[in-house]
Design an enzyme around this catalytic site. Structure first.
Site, PDB file in Angstrom:
ATOM      1  N   ARG A  84     -13.678  -8.419   1.723  1.00 43.49           N
ATOM      2  CA  ARG A  84     -12.263  -8.193   1.403  1.00 43.49           C
ATOM      3  C   ARG A  84     -11.486  -9.501   1.614  1.00 43.49           C
ATOM      4  NH1 ARG A  84     -10.033  -3.111   1.494  1.00 43.49           N
ATOM      5  NH2 ARG A  84      -8.235  -4.232   0.674  1.00 43.49           N
TER       6      ARG A  84
ATOM      7  N   CYS B 239     -16.343   1.717   0.897  1.00 51.48           N
ATOM      8  CA  CYS B 239     -15.184   0.871   1.207  1.00 51.48           C
ATOM      9  C   CYS B 239     -14.759   0.984   2.667  1.00 51.48           C
ATOM     10  CB  CYS B 239     -14.026   1.217   0.274  1.00 51.48           C
ATOM     11  SG  CYS B 239     -13.378   2.889   0.506  1.00 51.48           S
TER      12      CYS B 239
ATOM     13  N   HIS C 132      -7.550   0.994  -6.377  1.00 54.78           N
ATOM     14  CA  HIS C 132      -7.744   0.097  -5.231  1.00 54.78           C
ATOM     15  C   HIS C 132      -8.465  -1.170  -5.708  1.00 54.78           C
ATOM     16  CE1 HIS C 132      -7.880  -1.161  -1.200  1.00 54.78           C
ATOM     17  NE2 HIS C 132      -8.743  -0.307  -0.674  1.00 54.78           N
TER      18      HIS C 132
ATOM     19  N   GLN D 181     -10.270  -3.776  -3.321  1.00 52.88           N
ATOM     20  CA  GLN D 181     -11.542  -3.300  -2.779  1.00 52.88           C
ATOM     21  C   GLN D 181     -12.691  -3.626  -3.741  1.00 52.88           C
ATOM     22  OE1 GLN D 181     -12.251  -1.593   0.263  1.00 52.88           O
ATOM     23  NE2 GLN D 181     -14.282  -2.223  -0.426  1.00 52.88           N
TER      24      GLN D 181
ATOM     25  N   ASP E 240     -17.341   7.355  -1.148  1.00 53.54           N
ATOM     26  CA  ASP E 240     -16.106   7.180  -0.381  1.00 53.54           C
ATOM     27  C   ASP E 240     -15.787   8.534   0.246  1.00 53.54           C
ATOM     28  OD1 ASP E 240     -13.681   6.223   0.637  1.00 53.54           O
ATOM     29  OD2 ASP E 240     -12.615   6.326  -1.279  1.00 53.54           O
TER      30      ASP E 240
ATOM     31  N   ARG F 252       0.885  -1.174   0.000  1.00 53.54           N
ATOM     32  CA  ARG F 252       0.000   0.000   0.000  1.00 53.54           C
ATOM     33  C   ARG F 252       0.918   1.218   0.000  1.00 53.54           C
ATOM     34  NH1 ARG F 252      -5.306   1.447   3.542  1.00 53.54           N
ATOM     35  NH2 ARG F 252      -6.109   0.094   1.908  1.00 53.54           N
TER      36      ARG F 252
HETATM   37  N1   CP Z   1     -11.205  -0.102   2.564  1.00 49.98           N
HETATM   38  C1   CP Z   1      -9.929  -0.175   2.943  1.00 49.98           C
HETATM   39  O1   CP Z   1      -9.002  -0.354   2.155  1.00 49.98           O
HETATM   40  O2   CP Z   1      -9.755  -0.062   4.294  1.00 49.98           O
HETATM   41  P1   CP Z   1      -8.383   0.133   5.069  1.00 49.98           P
HETATM   42  O3   CP Z   1      -7.845   1.484   4.710  1.00 49.98           O
HETATM   43  O4   CP Z   1      -8.769   0.023   6.520  1.00 49.98           O
HETATM   44  O5   CP Z   1      -7.425  -0.950   4.659  1.00 49.98           O
HETATM   45  N1  NVA Z   2      -9.998   6.855  -1.142  1.00 52.06           N
HETATM   46  C1  NVA Z   2      -9.585   6.400   0.170  1.00 52.06           C
HETATM   47  C2  NVA Z   2      -9.775   4.919   0.312  1.00 52.06           C
HETATM   48  C3  NVA Z   2      -9.434   4.373   1.657  1.00 52.06           C
HETATM   49  C4  NVA Z   2      -9.604   2.893   1.760  1.00 52.06           C
HETATM   50  C5  NVA Z   2      -8.136   6.776   0.402  1.00 52.06           C
HETATM   51  O1  NVA Z   2      -7.314   6.616  -0.515  1.00 52.06           O
HETATM   52  O2  NVA Z   2      -7.833   7.259   1.493  1.00 52.06           O
END
Ligand code: CP
Ligand code: NVA
Length: 309
Positions: A293, A265, A135, A138, A226, A108
């Protein structure tokens, strides 16, 4: 050549369908089992996944960890700040070294280019655990959740409300691969990237960008939103003000189909992008979505190891 899961198009529509079917079967086969018990076939016994986090995570971190345990494997979880990566070792060298120790890498990160660099230099599969661009894991879970709510993907209408962000990019890509329609309701200046829209267009899918949130939601099978401020973005009052008309509340949900599914998400900013009555309401599937997930990513891992598709 390793199978990397950097974006949904890396797998393609047929493999995604196979992964979703596998996820449904595996989830059903272990219903009511203790969560830490391995699946009967333990297909990843002896394999280790390394996870690198340059950004916070709850769901991605725990779901991948539990996914590996249920598949019979193990994990190593690292925050980038405590790795040499955090003090200047290159992504390429990190990829080379980790490939000598582990069987797959999930990362990540902020910059999508770092994910690509990791994949170019790793000799094991690399998985996108979120970048500023996309993502995909997700959206595997989102598609699984929609199918569970008795909606076959092809022909369904998905409405996205709010910021044109990483999660939306993967939804648009998924729609163009799996044959569902995506309509975007967003304010000017916060559209999804042209690159993503053009890639969808090349696959024959047009994504309407609408300023009217009601028009975006009208007759939708799936309503999804989101956070308005993603990780790494500055908290800007101007952006919050522009997003306000796109809040998913009961009045907006009334324009979707009566059996529409609401997705987010998570984490949610209650009272901003969505109200409590929607997040906790009867059409919300957010807790199944979060659980999925785990199930979806087990199939992604099996695909990366050549055991699906
Ligand atoms: N939805 C998602 O990716 O959650 P986290 O940021 O908690 O991993
Ligand atoms: N769009 C959000 C998703 C988090 C899971 C971010 O990137 O922070």
């Amino acid at each position: 050549m390793s199978r990397h899961f950097l974006d949904l198009a890396d797998a393609g529509g047929d493999a995604i369908a196979a992964m979703l079917n596998d996820a449904i079967d595996r989830k059903e086969a272990r219903a009511n089992w203790p969560k830490g018990k391995a699946d009967a076939d333990a297909p990843l016994a002896g394999r280790t996944l390394a996870m690198i986090f340059e950004k916070n995570s709850t769901r991605t971190r725990v779901s991948f960890d539990m996914a590996m345990r249920q598949l019979g494997g193990t994990t190593i979880v690292m925050d980038a700040g405590s790795m040499q990566l955090g003090r200047g070792e290159t992504v390429a060298d990190t990829a080379r070294v980790l490939s000598r120790f582990v069987d797959a890498i999930m990362i990540r990160t902020d910059d999508h280019a770092k994910l690509i660099e990791m994949a170019e230099h790793a000799t094991v599969p690399v998985i996108n655990g979120l970048t500023d661009h996309s993502h995909p894991c997700q959206i595997m879970a989102d598609m699984l959740t929609v199918i569970e709510r008795h909606k076959a993907l092809p022909g369904t209408r998905w409405a996205w409300l709010g910021d044109g962000n990483n999660v939306l990019h993967s939804i648009i890509e998924a729609g163009s691969l799996m044959g569902f329609d995506v309509r975007v309701g967003c304010p000017a200046g916060y559209e999804p990237s042209m690159e993503v829209l053009e890639a969808a267009l090349k696959r024959g899918t047009t994504v309407p960008i609408l300023r009217d949130p009601v028009a975006a939601v009208k007759d939708a099978d799936v309503v999804v939103t989101d956070t308005w401020i993603s990780m790494g973005q500055e908290h800007a009052e101007e952006k919050l003000a522009a997003m306000t008309p796109y809040q998913v509340n009961a009045a907006l949900m009334a324009h979707a189909k009566p059996d529409a599914v609401f997705l987010h998400c998570l984490p949610a900013h209650r009272g901003e992008e969505a109200t409590d009555d929607v997040l906790d309401g009867p059409r919300s599937a957010i807790w199944d979505e979060a659980e999925n997930r785990l199930h979806a990513q087990k199939s992604v891992l099996l695909w990366c190891f050549g055991m699906i598709g």
